[in-house]
Design an enzyme around this catalytic site. Structure first.
Site, mmCIF file in Angstrom:
data_model
loop_
_atom_site.group_PDB
_atom_site.id
_atom_site.type_symbol
_atom_site.label_atom_id
_atom_site.label_comp_id
_atom_site.label_asym_id
_atom_site.label_seq_id
_atom_site.Cartn_x
_atom_site.Cartn_y
_atom_site.Cartn_z
ATOM 1 C CD GLN A 1 -1.001 -2.325 8.098
ATOM 2 O OE1 GLN A 1 -1.696 -2.884 7.252
ATOM 3 N NE2 GLN A 1 0.327 -2.335 8.058
ATOM 4 C CB ALA B 1 -4.283 0.275 -2.631
ATOM 5 C CG HIS C 1 -0.576 -6.580 4.739
ATOM 6 N ND1 HIS C 1 0.039 -6.197 3.568
ATOM 7 C CD2 HIS C 1 -1.005 -7.856 4.515
ATOM 8 C CE1 HIS C 1 0.004 -7.183 2.703
ATOM 9 N NE2 HIS C 1 -0.623 -8.186 3.238
ATOM 10 N NE ARG D 1 3.317 -6.344 9.452
ATOM 11 C CZ ARG D 1 3.642 -5.342 8.656
ATOM 12 N NH1 ARG D 1 4.865 -4.846 8.680
ATOM 13 N NH2 ARG D 1 2.751 -4.844 7.808
HETATM 14 C C1 YSA Z 1 1.207 -0.359 0.698
HETATM 15 C C2 YSA Z 1 0.719 -0.131 -0.586
HETATM 16 C C3 YSA Z 1 -0.636 -0.298 -0.823
HETATM 17 O O1 YSA Z 1 -1.116 -0.112 -2.121
HETATM 18 C C4 YSA Z 1 -1.503 -0.662 0.209
HETATM 19 C C5 YSA Z 1 -0.990 -0.866 1.479
HETATM 20 C C6 YSA Z 1 0.354 -0.714 1.713
HETATM 21 C C7 YSA Z 1 0.895 -0.964 3.088
HETATM 22 C C8 YSA Z 1 1.390 -2.407 3.270
HETATM 23 N N1 YSA Z 1 0.321 -3.375 3.269
HETATM 24 C C9 YSA Z 1 2.122 -2.498 4.589
HETATM 25 O O2 YSA Z 1 1.710 -3.179 5.505
HETATM 26 N N2 YSA Z 1 3.223 -1.758 4.632
HETATM 27 S S1 YSA Z 1 4.128 -1.639 5.994
HETATM 28 O O3 YSA Z 1 4.643 -2.917 6.336
HETATM 29 O O4 YSA Z 1 5.118 -0.628 5.733
HETATM 30 O O5 YSA Z 1 3.164 -1.137 7.117
HETATM 31 C C10 YSA Z 1 2.366 0.029 6.934
HETATM 32 C C11 YSA Z 1 2.353 0.834 8.214
HETATM 33 O O6 YSA Z 1 1.959 0.009 9.302
HETATM 34 C C12 YSA Z 1 3.733 1.331 8.617
HETATM 35 O O7 YSA Z 1 4.058 2.530 7.940
HETATM 36 C C13 YSA Z 1 3.569 1.545 10.088
HETATM 37 O O8 YSA Z 1 2.920 2.775 10.307
HETATM 38 C C14 YSA Z 1 2.625 0.430 10.489
HETATM 39 N N3 YSA Z 1 3.345 -0.691 11.076
HETATM 40 C C15 YSA Z 1 3.999 -1.686 10.428
HETATM 41 N N4 YSA Z 1 4.531 -2.558 11.286
HETATM 42 C C16 YSA Z 1 4.206 -2.112 12.534
HETATM 43 C C17 YSA Z 1 3.445 -0.932 12.392
HETATM 44 N N5 YSA Z 1 2.971 -0.251 13.455
HETATM 45 C C18 YSA Z 1 3.245 -0.771 14.679
HETATM 46 N N6 YSA Z 1 3.958 -1.907 14.895
HETATM 47 C C19 YSA Z 1 4.455 -2.598 13.861
HETATM 48 N N7 YSA Z 1 5.113 -3.719 14.088
#
Ligand code: YSA
Length: 357
Positions: free
Chosen positions: A228, A325, A188, A214
């Site tokens: 992201q 954040a 992330h 991932r």
């Molecule tokens: C949360 C709180 C904070 O204070 C700051 C950041 C975050 C987000 C956290 N770091 C995070 O990665 N959350 S997440 O795993 O839910 O991913 C965030 C977003 O990335 C998702 O809502 C989705 O839009 C996208 N995402 C995640 N995995 C993905 C993806 N998009 C495409 N393919 C994937 N495999």
């Protein structure tokens, strides 16, 4: 032109034989002339004032009367023949040129060149970072090959924390094949929170676009490599209300003022409290459809107030400073904006898809 005959010298008395020799060389050279300049040179060489045939005609007077008659007739006949052949060759070359010109039809409309464009993910990143720039956020970028410390530990995710399972990780080997075990492809953009705060005193306001990786199976909404945008704001007196106001404004700028926004509690180890933000489905206007899985809402990001442990980890005084954040998936937002139903289209490199944006 290749071989050229010598001009008859004064010692060469005009004769029918000499005239035939001249005819042969003149016609051979004429056949080799390929443009107007070469034709003119040929004309001067044989028919000009000092040309070879002209010299013969001038020297006829030195011949005995009988010979003068026969040789003179042959020379005059050659002059007529050469003039006719010159005209014929001139016409031939002119026709060849005009045929070539006809093949190049300058009146046809031009062919349209291919114009490049920005990838829809790049366009979305620019639109989002522009929206945050208008609210005072700087755009910064960070490494895609990241240390475990920033990707997990600095975010309050210790080695045995179950939250690590959320981010199936691609670990990096060193070039000699040794497992580095402390390096990974970032899962992330959140590791940039600690990197930015380590280098900056508050106030901080940044957004961080970039690729994440991932180790997971791909499907219509999951890619193994995706983008992201992280956001971080830290200062004295920042509250949850500031976070909501900022994210409302972002949603208004990107999705339009008619969209509703919903916050719900969510869990991330690096925030307290944590939230997810959703917008009402623009396909069914919140009524429920296949796009929003009949819920009427589409989740677009995770967010929260930065956990005091994260602030203290970078040396900030968590009694004095607070912050929020958030992290959003760029492909998911591009899908929502353009009605795209499969995330894998973005990286497939198919111009039929990409040229629509
Ligand atoms: C949360 C709180 C904070 O204070 C700051 C950041 C975050 C987000 C956290 N770091 C995070 O990665 N959350 S997440 O795993 O839910 O991913 C965030 C977003 O990335 C998702 O809502 C989705 O839009 C996208 N995402 C995640 N995995 C993905 C993806 N998009 C495409 N393919 C994937 N495999």
């Amino acid at each position: 032109m290749s071989s050229r005959s010598e001009a008859p010298s004064s010692s060469d008395a005009p004769s029918e034989g000499l005239i035939e020799t001249l005819r042969a060389s003149a016609l051979a050279e004429l056949g080799e002339a390929s443009d107007g300049g070469e034709l003119d040179e040929w004309r001067v060489r044989y028919l000009g004032r000092k040309g070879q045939l002209t010299s013969i005609l001038r020297s006829l007077a030195s011949l005995p009367v009988e010979e003068r008659r026969t040789v003179g007739a042959a020379a005059n006949q050659l002059r007529t023949a050469l003039e006719e052949q010159l005209q014929a060759r001139t016409d031939e070359l002119r026709n060849a040129l005009s045929t070539a010109a006809e093949q190049l039809d300058v009146t046809l409309p031009g062919r349209r060149g291919h114009r490049g464009g920005l990838h829809p993910v790049t366009q979305t990143i620019r639109d989002i970072t522009d929206a945050f720039a208008a609210m005072g956020f700087q755009t910064v970028e960070g490494p895609e090959v990241e240390l475990e410390r920033y990707n997990f530990d600095a975010l309050n995710i210790p080695a045995d924390h179950p939250a690590r399972d959320l981010w199936d990780t691609m670990w990096v080997e060193s070039p000699d094949g040794e497992d580095r075990s402390d390096m990974l492809l970032r899962t992330h953009t959140s590791p940039m929170q600690a990197r930015v705060m380590e280098k900056t005193d508050p106030p901080v306001r940044v957004v961080v676009p970039g690729r994440c990786y991932r180790y997971e199976a791909t499907d219509a909404t999951h890619e193994w490599c995706f983008h992201q945008i992280e956001g971080l704001a830290v200062d004295e007196g920042i509250s949850f209300a500031d976070m909501k106001g900022t994210l409302y404004e972002f949603a208004r700028r990107i999705f339009g003022s008619e969209r509703k926004v919903r916050f719900r509690v969510d869990f991330f180890p690096f925030v307290e409290p944590g939230a997810e933000m959703a917008i009402d489905c623009f396909k069914c206007n919140g009524g429920g459809c296949n796009l929003c899985k009949q819920t009427g809402w589409i989740e677009i990001l995770g967010a929260g107030m930065v956990h005091p442990k994260v602030l203290e980890g970078v040396g900030y005084d968590s009694e004095k400073y607070t912050g929020f954040a958030f992290g959003m998936g760029v492909e998911r937002i591009a899908m929502l904006r353009h009605g795209i139903d499969d995330v894998r289209l973005f990286a497939a490199g198919d111009l039929r898809f990409l040229s629509q944006f």
